[in-house]
Scaffold this active site. Structure first.
Site, short mmCIF file in Angstrom:
data_model
loop_
_atom_site.label_atom_id
_atom_site.label_comp_id
_atom_site.label_asym_id
_atom_site.label_seq_id
_atom_site.Cartn_x
_atom_site.Cartn_y
_atom_site.Cartn_z
N ASP A 71 -8.71 9.52 4.96
CA ASP A 71 -7.96 8.06 5.21
C ASP A 71 -6.69 8.03 4.48
O ASP A 71 -6.09 7.24 4.88
CB ASP A 71 -9.23 7.27 4.74
CG ASP A 71 -10.30 6.98 5.70
OD1 ASP A 71 -10.49 6.21 5.97
OD2 ASP A 71 -10.91 7.89 6.13
N CYS B 135 -14.94 12.42 1.67
CA CYS B 135 -13.87 11.40 2.08
C CYS B 135 -14.82 10.01 2.65
O CYS B 135 -15.91 10.47 2.81
CB CYS B 135 -12.92 11.88 2.89
SG CYS B 135 -11.24 10.70 2.99
N SER C 183 -8.22 -1.08 3.80
CA SER C 183 -8.76 -0.15 3.22
C SER C 183 -9.61 -0.65 2.03
O SER C 183 -9.36 -1.86 1.49
CB SER C 183 -7.75 0.85 2.74
OG SER C 183 -7.91 1.49 1.67
#
Length: 552
Positions: free
Chosen positions: A81, A122, A470
């Site tokens: 990401d 992740c 995010s």
């Protein structure tokens, strides 16, 4: 122990299968053992994942020490990401979650493994692996790859979000040496991004849910504790298989509510909303957006962790890790402590020995209970199906501003680079065509929010998007707007100068047209423009964000 694998290791008609095992160097006695799949998301080009093969090897060694088990390592994909933020690669991040789930299920079910261990690193790795484990529902547990150590400049901790914000700083001061020092020192080795961003959020939630061993979420990637955790894997999976304890014996509505409580208490990522909706759907458990508001009303943010606070997961590890947080939540009657975990014990049994000194942990854990939940589910005429706001309270609880509309993240970044913003005017930046279908893949908006923070403007602007933010984003931000622009949702018709009101106390997001009788009937969209064959399939299958963007 071999209740599933015996089909291919014992049936005389499966001679070809057995011949292939002998090709691997196995002996006749080995074919009587149970088989455990060890699935990691290892790949070399991302620090969150580049060490997972080492952890897998340790886990395999631990399993093979058991007299009745054999471990087999396999890989599924991962997407970074951090490295995909801000460009077209981010389209593939959220879709990778379901691809991971499907590939994990395919490997374990095709080879009839008797149990499995997932080792994710992740962001999307964690929910992807768990969704696969739930679909399989064989004895399983997860070992989190662990978080990264803090970076340092001038004896101050920095991390990946400082690197994202360095561009906003650079726009203001044009100091290239300063920018380079930050990006060269922010990430000192292996491990997932260090704050309460999406990977650490999901790991903490999964530990609260009982699918990770105690401290797994807070043990750093490079710590001796993470090594010890892997060395105990054989005992754990042996116990789970012998007692036939499966994910759906652990995951239920109460354990999911424990997970959501943990997410809120630590100031975790809004991405967790999407992922838990999808996890619940996979497990056939009722969960909807309003559950997050309901749980949020009784849960305060007690963690002083980035991006809402000051510290990193590494700091939480040093004061005792996630069991300390669970003990505090239990004392506040915020956990269902009778829930089963992969230790074979309940949460209450797992944490009964935990003690802490308030004075020694108060820099990381707030005891004043004044911070309300930062995750708010809003509805209104701009988002009839609901959207997700991340409001720490530092920004206030009400924002009213004029819309400034952008058709893509790059469109916004070009504007920011080439225009000077009035730091007195209240602006709501609307970035549309970023939803699960319109993005496609619901790209994250860390690059825009980080730039605004780096420029010192976050108190005067808000962001609204049908995409995602995010886990590292902060400020007055609202994402997951549904219906999305691609589906002709109201956000498709917002124009520059329209008024947008975000009222957190009322859980409302209201859109007011400057010229109410002149709603624009044509607008920019990306329908039929996507060239990737995989993403074309994703567009056809994916549900709206209010349903977790599931693809089944």
């Amino acid at each position: 122990m071999n209740r599933h694998s015996r089909v291919i290791t014992q049936d005389k008609s499966q001679g070809a299968s057995q011949a292939m095992f002998y090709a691997l160097g196995m002996k006749e006695k080995d074919l009587n053992k149970g088989q455990v799949g060890i699935g990691s998301n290892w790949f070399e080009s991302n620090p969150c994942n580049n060490h997972l093969n080492v952890l897998s090897s340790l886990v395999k060694k631990s399993i093979n020490k058991k007299n009745d088990l054999t471990g087999f390592c396999f890989n599924t994909i991962g997407v970074s990401d951090g490295q995909t933020n801000g460009h077209s690669g981010m389209k593939f991040s959220l879709p990778s979650r379901d691809l991971i789930a499907d590939s994990y299920e395919s490997m374990v079910q095709a080879h009839l493994y008797d149990g499995n261990i997932a080792i994710p690193g992740c962001d999307k790795n964690l929910p992807g692996c768990l969704m696969g484990m739930i679909a399989i529902n064989k004895p399983s547990f997860m070992i989190y790859g662990g978080s990264i150590k803090p970076g340092r400049i001038n004896n101050q901790q920095i991390d990946i979000v400082d690197a994202f914000q360095s561009y906003g700083n650079y726009i203001i001061d044009r100091n290239e040496n300063k920018r380079k020092r930050i990006i060269q020192n922010a990430c000192p080795g292996s491990g997932a991004c260090g704050g309460m961003y999406t990977a650490n959020t999901m790991a903490a939630a999964f530990e609260a849910m009982g699918i990770l061993l105690p401290k797994s979420s807070s043990n750093p990637a490079s710590s001796k504790e993470k090594i010890e955790e892997c060395e105990k894997a054989g005992d754990t999976i042996d116990y789970l298989i012998k007692n036939d304890i499966k994910p759906l014996d652990i995951i239920n509505k109460k354990s999911i509510e424990n997970a959501i409580t943990m997410i809120i208490s630590l100031g975790g990522s809004t991405n967790a909303v999407l992922h838990f909706l999808a996890i619940a759907k996979t497990a056939n458990i009722d969960l909807d957006l309003e559950d997050f508001n309901r749980i949020g009303k009784k849960t305060n943010v007690i963690g002083n962790l980035k991006p809402l606070g000051k510290y990193l997961m590494h700091d939480l590890h040093k004061i005792g890790g996630m069991p300390i947080v669970m003990k505090i939540l239990q004392e506040k009657n915020l956990l269902y402590d009778d829930c089963l975990t992969v230790t074979g014990k309940t949460i209450k049994e797992n944490i009964k020995h935990i003690e802490y000194n308030k004075n020694e942990i108060s820099h990381i854990i707030h005891f004043d209970e004044t911070k309300q939940s930062h995750i708010k589910i809003l509805k209104g005429n701009l988002s009839p199906n609901g959207c997700v706001a991340k409001i720490s309270g530092n920004e206030g609880h009400y924002f009213k501003g004029k819309a400034l509309v952008f058709e893509s993240e790059n469109h916004f970044m070009d504007f920011l680079t080439n225009n000077k913003l009035n730091d007195q005017e209240k602006i709501v930046f609307v970035i549309r065509n970023q939803g699960p279908k319109g993005g496609p893949g619901m790209p994250e908006m860390l690059k825009p929010t980080s730039a605004i923070v780096g420029m010192g403007l976050k108190d005067n602007v808000a962001f609204v998007t049908d995409g995602r933010f995010s886990g590292g984003s902060h400020g007055f931000i609202v994402g997951h707007v549904s219906p999305e622009s691609y589906e002709n949702g109201p956000i498709a018709f917002v124009e520059n100068g329209d008024t947008i009101i975000i009222d957190v106390h009322k859980n409302e997001i209201i859109w007011k047209k400057t010229h109410p009788n002149q709603i624009k009937k044509t607008y920019y969209n990306q329908k039929n423009q996507e060239k990737s064959k995989y993403l074309q399939k994703y567009i056809k299958m994916v549900s709206g964000s209010e349903n977790g963007c599931i693809t089944f």
